[in-house]
Design an enzyme around this catalytic site. Structure first.
Site, PDB file in Angstrom:
ATOM      1  N   GLY A   1      48.591  32.261  44.251  1.00  8.94           N
ATOM      2  CA  GLY A   1      47.635  32.342  45.322  1.00  8.94           C
ATOM      3  C   GLY A   1      46.565  31.302  45.023  1.00  8.94           C
ATOM      4  O   GLY A   1      46.178  30.836  44.084  1.00  8.94           O
TER       5      GLY A   1
ATOM      6  N   VAL B   1      40.988  16.068  38.443  1.00  7.00           N
ATOM      7  CA  VAL B   1      42.005  15.323  37.747  1.00  7.00           C
ATOM      8  C   VAL B   1      42.212  13.892  38.366  1.00  7.00           C
ATOM      9  O   VAL B   1      42.417  12.993  37.666  1.00  7.00           O
ATOM     10  CB  VAL B   1      43.221  16.453  37.856  1.00  7.00           C
TER      11      VAL B   1
ATOM     12  N   ARG C   1      40.158  11.785  39.936  1.00  6.92           N
ATOM     13  CA  ARG C   1      39.176  10.913  39.603  1.00  6.92           C
ATOM     14  C   ARG C   1      39.286  10.547  38.199  1.00  6.92           C
ATOM     15  O   ARG C   1      38.670   9.442  37.855  1.00  6.92           O
ATOM     16  CB  ARG C   1      38.089  11.170  40.427  1.00  6.92           C
TER      17      ARG C   1
ATOM     18  N   ARG D   1      55.456  30.095  46.567  1.00  7.35           N
ATOM     19  CA  ARG D   1      56.344  30.690  45.694  1.00  7.35           C
ATOM     20  C   ARG D   1      57.736  29.897  45.676  1.00  7.35           C
ATOM     21  O   ARG D   1      58.428  29.358  46.684  1.00  7.35           O
ATOM     22  CB  ARG D   1      56.581  32.169  45.986  1.00  7.35           C
TER      23      ARG D   1
ATOM     24  N   GLY E   1      47.694  30.910  38.218  1.00 10.73           N
ATOM     25  CA  GLY E   1      47.670  32.195  37.335  1.00 10.73           C
ATOM     26  C   GLY E   1      48.922  32.080  36.177  1.00 10.73           C
ATOM     27  O   GLY E   1      49.274  31.474  35.802  1.00 10.73           O
ATOM     28  N   ASP E   2      49.132  33.581  35.805  1.00 14.10           N
ATOM     29  CA  ASP E   2      49.827  33.714  34.817  1.00 14.10           C
ATOM     30  C   ASP E   2      51.448  33.191  35.345  1.00 14.10           C
ATOM     31  O   ASP E   2      52.269  32.984  34.750  1.00 14.10           O
ATOM     32  CB  ASP E   2      49.654  35.048  34.497  1.00 14.10           C
ATOM     33  N   GLY E   3      51.764  33.518  36.589  1.00 16.08           N
ATOM     34  CA  GLY E   3      53.103  33.109  36.708  1.00 16.08           C
ATOM     35  C   GLY E   3      53.284  31.758  37.014  1.00 16.08           C
ATOM     36  O   GLY E   3      54.390  31.195  36.620  1.00 16.08           O
TER      37      GLY E   3
ATOM     38  N   THR F   1      42.527  31.629  39.801  1.00 15.96           N
ATOM     39  CA  THR F   1      42.655  32.905  40.537  1.00 15.96           C
ATOM     40  C   THR F   1      41.435  33.686  40.472  1.00 15.96           C
ATOM     41  O   THR F   1      40.719  33.619  39.731  1.00 15.96           O
ATOM     42  CB  THR F   1      43.803  33.772  39.519  1.00 15.96           C
TER      43      THR F   1
ATOM     44  N   ASP G   1      41.184  36.676  40.642  1.00 15.44           N
ATOM     45  CA  ASP G   1      41.069  38.044  39.886  1.00 15.44           C
ATOM     46  C   ASP G   1      40.413  38.061  38.420  1.00 15.44           C
ATOM     47  O   ASP G   1      40.015  38.935  37.963  1.00 15.44           O
ATOM     48  CB  ASP G   1      42.570  38.599  39.691  1.00 15.44           C
TER      49      ASP G   1
ATOM     50  N   ASP H   1      41.738  37.323  35.610  1.00 12.14           N
ATOM     51  CA  ASP H   1      42.528  38.015  34.793  1.00 12.14           C
ATOM     52  C   ASP H   1      43.254  37.339  33.613  1.00 12.14           C
ATOM     53  O   ASP H   1      44.473  37.896  33.298  1.00 12.14           O
ATOM     54  CB  ASP H   1      43.609  39.067  35.528  1.00 12.14           C
TER      55      ASP H   1
ATOM     56  N   ARG I   1      26.896  48.163  54.422  1.00  7.97           N
ATOM     57  CA  ARG I   1      26.051  49.016  53.987  1.00  7.97           C
ATOM     58  C   ARG I   1      25.137  49.448  55.124  1.00  7.97           C
ATOM     59  O   ARG I   1      24.738  50.523  55.545  1.00  7.97           O
ATOM     60  CB  ARG I   1      25.090  48.679  52.632  1.00  7.97           C
TER      61      ARG I   1
ATOM     62  N   ARG J   1      45.164  43.972  41.337  1.00  9.83           N
ATOM     63  CA  ARG J   1      46.166  44.702  41.053  1.00  9.83           C
ATOM     64  C   ARG J   1      46.218  45.531  39.777  1.00  9.83           C
ATOM     65  O   ARG J   1      46.341  46.695  39.750  1.00  9.83           O
ATOM     66  CB  ARG J   1      47.479  44.122  41.375  1.00  9.83           C
TER      67      ARG J   1
ATOM     68  N   GLN K   1      38.752  37.442  50.692  1.00 12.26           N
ATOM     69  CA  GLN K   1      38.267  37.208  49.337  1.00 12.26           C
ATOM     70  C   GLN K   1      38.800  36.102  48.884  1.00 12.26           C
ATOM     71  O   GLN K   1      38.094  35.614  48.069  1.00 12.26           O
ATOM     72  CB  GLN K   1      38.465  38.489  48.465  1.00 12.26           C
TER      73      GLN K   1
END
Length: 328
Positions: free
Chosen positions: A15, A27, A29, A76, A106-108, A130, A132, A134, A159, A176, A260
């Protein structure tokens, strides 16, 4: 300094997150600063397999530090999950004389990098990109701060409507498996309740909390719900449950979704991404590999991919307590 490295490839995977462009820029430069080449790899591991490469220099990355998303694109790749696909990727790196990789994701992304590095003994360093937040081993991930600001700004606007119509809004945010966005944005936006996957508030307790809020004089309420929360099957089922059991409020649902992920990165994310990008190149030159560059207590750190993937950040219980107190 690792004298073998003359050319570094950089890619983004998974993502997208605001600040990825700033990391790519850093990276590229940094490579120029150390007087060796940098190659941009488009569409992540898919582009690595297909040889979708382009030489990048300092001017190639001008005017992107303020852009959201990733100009290298992301995708992907099912083929990269196969040994044959990874072999194609390695051959493309060899054919283009690329000596090391910086992967941003991320972790993937880190899981794929770990397997590839082990199979082909190829130097790879990762940057946590990422929204998240996480990833274990770093206090903050690239894109998280921007996403938080986007969520808080959206809730502030919601609001206004909630107050005008005495409504209860359920606002779903990304996360998630991690409630970091929900918890921090909930506090920052003054939410009455925050529902996160790490803590099961329970539907009855939620109803009692809303009843107390009404009795305390609140004419409207905001509940921030992480997409991974398990109180209801989904946010719409939860809204139906509240409507059927609490008629004091008119209930509405807002799913913020991919809004987001987008937008210009915050100053914090631009600086963070720049620091991590430069540090990734430094790490490769120091002979490091199979690790993620992160930040802890405002100091650059290095964490093995195996830890970043298998471990998880613990929920900040102090923030949970703060949320409970300030929402009264």
């Amino acid at each position: 300094m690792n004298q073998k490295i003359k050319k570094i490839g950089v890619l983004t995977s998974g993502g997208d997150a605001p600040g990825m462009n700033a990391a790519i820029r850093a990276v590229v430069r940094s490579c120029t600063f150390h007087k060796f080449s940098c190659v941009g790899i488009f569409r992540g591991y898919e582009g690595l397999i297909e040889g979708d490469f382009k030489e990048l220099g300092p001017r190639s990355v001008k005017n992107i530090i303020n852009k959201g998303g990733t100009f290298l694109k992301s995708a992907r790749s099912k083929e990269f999950r196969t040994k044959e696909g990874r072999k194609k990727a390695f051959e493309n790196l060899q054919n283009n004389a690329i000596d090391a990789l910086v992967v941003i994701g991320g972790d993937g992304t880190f899981t794929g990098a770990t397997i590839f590095s082990e199979e082909h003994n190829f130097p790879i360093v990762g940057l946590p990109g990422t929204i998240d937040n996480d990833i274990y081993g770093t206090d903050v991930t690239i894109g998280y701060d921007t996403a938080l600001n986007t969520v808080v700004e959206a809730i502030d606007k919601i609001r206004d409507t909630a107050n005008s119509h005495n409504r209860l809004f359920l606002v779903e945010v990304m996360g998630r498996n991690a409630g970091s966005i929900a918890l921090n944005a909930g506090i920052g936006a003054g939410a009455e309740e925050v529902l996160i996957p790490e803590e099961n508030l329970g539907r009855e307790r939620l109803l009692q909390s809303l009843k107390r809020s009404k009795k305390a004089g609140k004419s409207s309420s905001i509940i921030v719900v992480s997409e991974g929360d398990q109180i209801g099957k989904n946010i719409f089922k939860l809204a139906d449950y509240i409507t059927n059991n609490l008629n004091e409020y008119e209930v509405r649902v807002t799913v913020l979704g991919h809004i987001q992920r987008g937008g210009a990165p915050s100053c914090y994310d631009r600086v963070l991404a720049s620091r991590l990008g430069v540090s990734a190149v430094d790490a490769l030159l120091d002979g490091k590999s199979d690790c993620m560059i992160g930040i802890a207590h405002n100091k650059i750190t290095s964490v093995p991919f195996s830890e970043a993937i298998k471990s998880s950040n613990e929920l900040d219980l102090e923030l949970v307590r703060v949320s409970d107190i300030v929402s009264l």
